[in-house]
Design a protein around this motif. Structure first.
Motif, mmCIF file in Angstrom:
data_model
loop_
_atom_site.group_PDB
_atom_site.id
_atom_site.type_symbol
_atom_site.label_atom_id
_atom_site.label_comp_id
_atom_site.label_asym_id
_atom_site.label_seq_id
_atom_site.Cartn_x
_atom_site.Cartn_y
_atom_site.Cartn_z
ATOM 1 N N LEU A 144 51.100 30.509 33.849
ATOM 2 C CA LEU A 144 50.616 29.560 34.861
ATOM 3 C C LEU A 144 49.519 30.201 35.714
ATOM 4 N N PHE A 145 49.703 31.487 36.018
ATOM 5 C CA PHE A 145 48.675 32.151 36.820
ATOM 6 C C PHE A 145 47.325 32.109 36.093
ATOM 7 N N GLN A 146 47.367 32.374 34.788
ATOM 8 C CA GLN A 146 46.114 32.378 34.018
ATOM 9 C C GLN A 146 45.413 31.018 34.106
ATOM 10 N N ILE A 175 43.012 42.655 34.324
ATOM 11 C CA ILE A 175 41.737 43.301 34.690
ATOM 12 C C ILE A 175 40.591 42.575 33.956
ATOM 13 N N ALA A 176 40.821 42.277 32.666
ATOM 14 C CA ALA A 176 39.760 41.594 31.891
ATOM 15 C C ALA A 176 39.440 40.221 32.491
ATOM 16 N N MET A 177 40.456 39.577 33.090
ATOM 17 C CA MET A 177 40.235 38.257 33.719
ATOM 18 C C MET A 177 39.568 38.376 35.086
ATOM 19 N N GLY A 178 39.543 39.588 35.641
ATOM 20 C CA GLY A 178 39.011 39.763 37.004
ATOM 21 C C GLY A 178 39.993 39.303 38.067
ATOM 22 N N ALA A 179 41.287 39.313 37.719
ATOM 23 C CA ALA A 179 42.300 38.787 38.647
ATOM 24 C C ALA A 179 42.687 39.804 39.721
ATOM 25 N N ARG A 180 43.077 39.273 40.867
ATOM 26 C CA ARG A 180 43.583 40.139 41.940
ATOM 27 C C ARG A 180 45.066 40.405 41.704
ATOM 28 N N GLU A 211 46.045 53.672 38.667
ATOM 29 C CA GLU A 211 44.736 54.264 38.364
ATOM 30 C C GLU A 211 43.847 53.244 37.645
ATOM 31 N N GLN A 212 44.452 52.470 36.734
ATOM 32 C CA GLN A 212 43.650 51.454 36.031
ATOM 33 C C GLN A 212 43.140 50.398 36.998
ATOM 34 N N LEU A 213 44.024 49.964 37.876
ATOM 35 C CA LEU A 213 43.633 48.902 38.810
ATOM 36 C C LEU A 213 42.590 49.396 39.807
ATOM 37 N N LEU A 214 42.762 50.648 40.259
ATOM 38 C CA LEU A 214 41.777 51.172 41.218
ATOM 39 C C LEU A 214 40.417 51.386 40.537
ATOM 40 N N THR A 215 40.441 51.727 39.265
ATOM 41 C CA THR A 215 39.184 51.994 38.565
ATOM 42 C C THR A 215 38.461 50.694 38.196
#
Ligand code: FDA
Length: 310
Positions: A144-146, A175-180, A211-215
């Motif tokens: 649903l979020f997507q 990350i690929a979606m640019g989601a928060r 680390e992935q999210l911060l990068t």
């Protein structure tokens, strides 16, 4: 571990609530973690946080609704909350649980409910985070979020739990979606097939996802009170020269106020999750499950109270 499991079991058994709600000690314990039963009391708490430079995310307590009317009432109360944030100009956004909006009743009906809420939030320019619940709901919440992210963009964000083995894949997709994304450890009792059980495994997963999210992520929220994890985040941010406006720390109302203050003074964004409302029982049980010392404190107080009556 046994105490944690017992409390998480109790959190799903509303029958115990009548005893708990009527008990002055549990009421006092609840008032440590919950900003009050009304929106007014929650706005007061947000104003107090605002004076110290802390942002808030307001959470109208409630989950796993079994009637459509309940979900509609909750949606309307969240809409009132959005309106009040706009009227008062407090620095706050909103967090909601999809089972409060009817996810367990009907997926499409719940989606319509949430769309109505997000349409309102978007008009007001207020962000709405979809909390993550137990693994029975993970797939539907992410699905649903997507859909909603496609329609509402950065008006909405979601949560990833580092204890779930699938979270590395989910984070890559988000990350690929640019989601928060808000990253937390996860607060429910989950089986070993799908979730890490050991503390060091949950922490290692947290570090990897962090680390992935911060990068590569979009303004990630680091939701933990765990000193080593926060220190790791701070070291990582320093070595990568990330600016403090690229992410925020998030903590729960009533937990580690010292740490909230320190991070704020050091120039970091801190947002506190501020729950309010009458449905505080499952939330309180999850908070007690996180820290056996809370239970020991409660047991000691109950014992003292009992002894005084003798
Ligand atoms: P940990 O439990 O190891 O605690 C580290 C230290 O923090 C403890 O030693 C203690 O000092 C302090 N502490 C932590 N919890 C405490 C408590 N209850 N009482 C007193 N002290 C405490 N979960 C989820 O499944 N879905 C969600 O959507 C969210 N959302 C969310 C938002 C925000 C802003 C936060 C901070 C957390 C969540 N969570 C959540 C809850 C999260 O998954 C986790 O259960 C708690 O944050 C506790 O884990 P810590 O990372 O703080 O570590």
């Amino acid at each position: 571990m046994v105490v944690r499991s017992a409390l998480l079991w109790l959190s799903e058994h509303q029958g115990a609530f009548d005893f708990v709600r009527g008990n002055p000690l549990t009421q006092r314990m609840a008032s440590r973690f919950v900003a009050g039963e009304t929106l007014d009391s929650a706005i007061d708490a947000v104003r107090r946080l605002g004076k110290t430079g802390t942002r808030a995310s307001l959470d109208l307590l409630g989950e796993s609704v079994t009637e459509r009317e309940e979900a509609v009432r909750a949606r309307d109360e969240v809409i009132d909350t959005l309106d009040r944030i706009a009227e008062t100009g407090v620095d706050a956004n909103v967090s909601v649980k999809l089972t409060q909006m009817g996810l367990d009743l009907d997926y499409d009906w719940c989606a319509r409910n949430v769309r109505e809420l997000l349409t309102h939030a978007k008009q007001l320019g207020i962000f709405v985070r979809l909390d993550m619940e137990s693994s029975h709901h993970t797939e539907r919440t992410l699905r649903l979020f997507q859909e909603l992210h496609g329609e509402f963009g950065d008006t909405t964000g979601v949560v990833v739990q580092s204890y779930l083995r699938q979270s590395a894949d989910d984070v890559a997709k988000l990350i690929a979606m640019g989601a928060r994304v808000r990253l937390c450890k996860g607060a429910y009792a989950e089986p070993a097939e799908i979730a890490f059980q050991r503390r060091h495994e949950v922490s290692a997963s947290f570090v990897e996802l962090l680390e992935q999210l911060l990068t590569d992520g979009n303004y990630p929220a680091i939701a933990t009170h765990d000193d080593p994890l926060i220190e790791h985040a701070l070291r990582f941010v320093r070595t990568r020269n990330l600016s403090p406006d690229q992410f925020e720390f998030q903590m729960l109302y009533g937990v580690r106020r010292d740490l909230q203050g320190k991070l704020r003074r050091d120039g970091f964004n801190v947002r506190v999750y501020v729950p309010f409302g009458t449905h505080w029982y499952p939330y309180l049980m999850r908070r007690l499950a996180e820290r056996p010392a809370n239970v020991a404190f409660m047991a000691m107080s109950l014992l003292k109270e009992g002894l005084l009556r003798l």
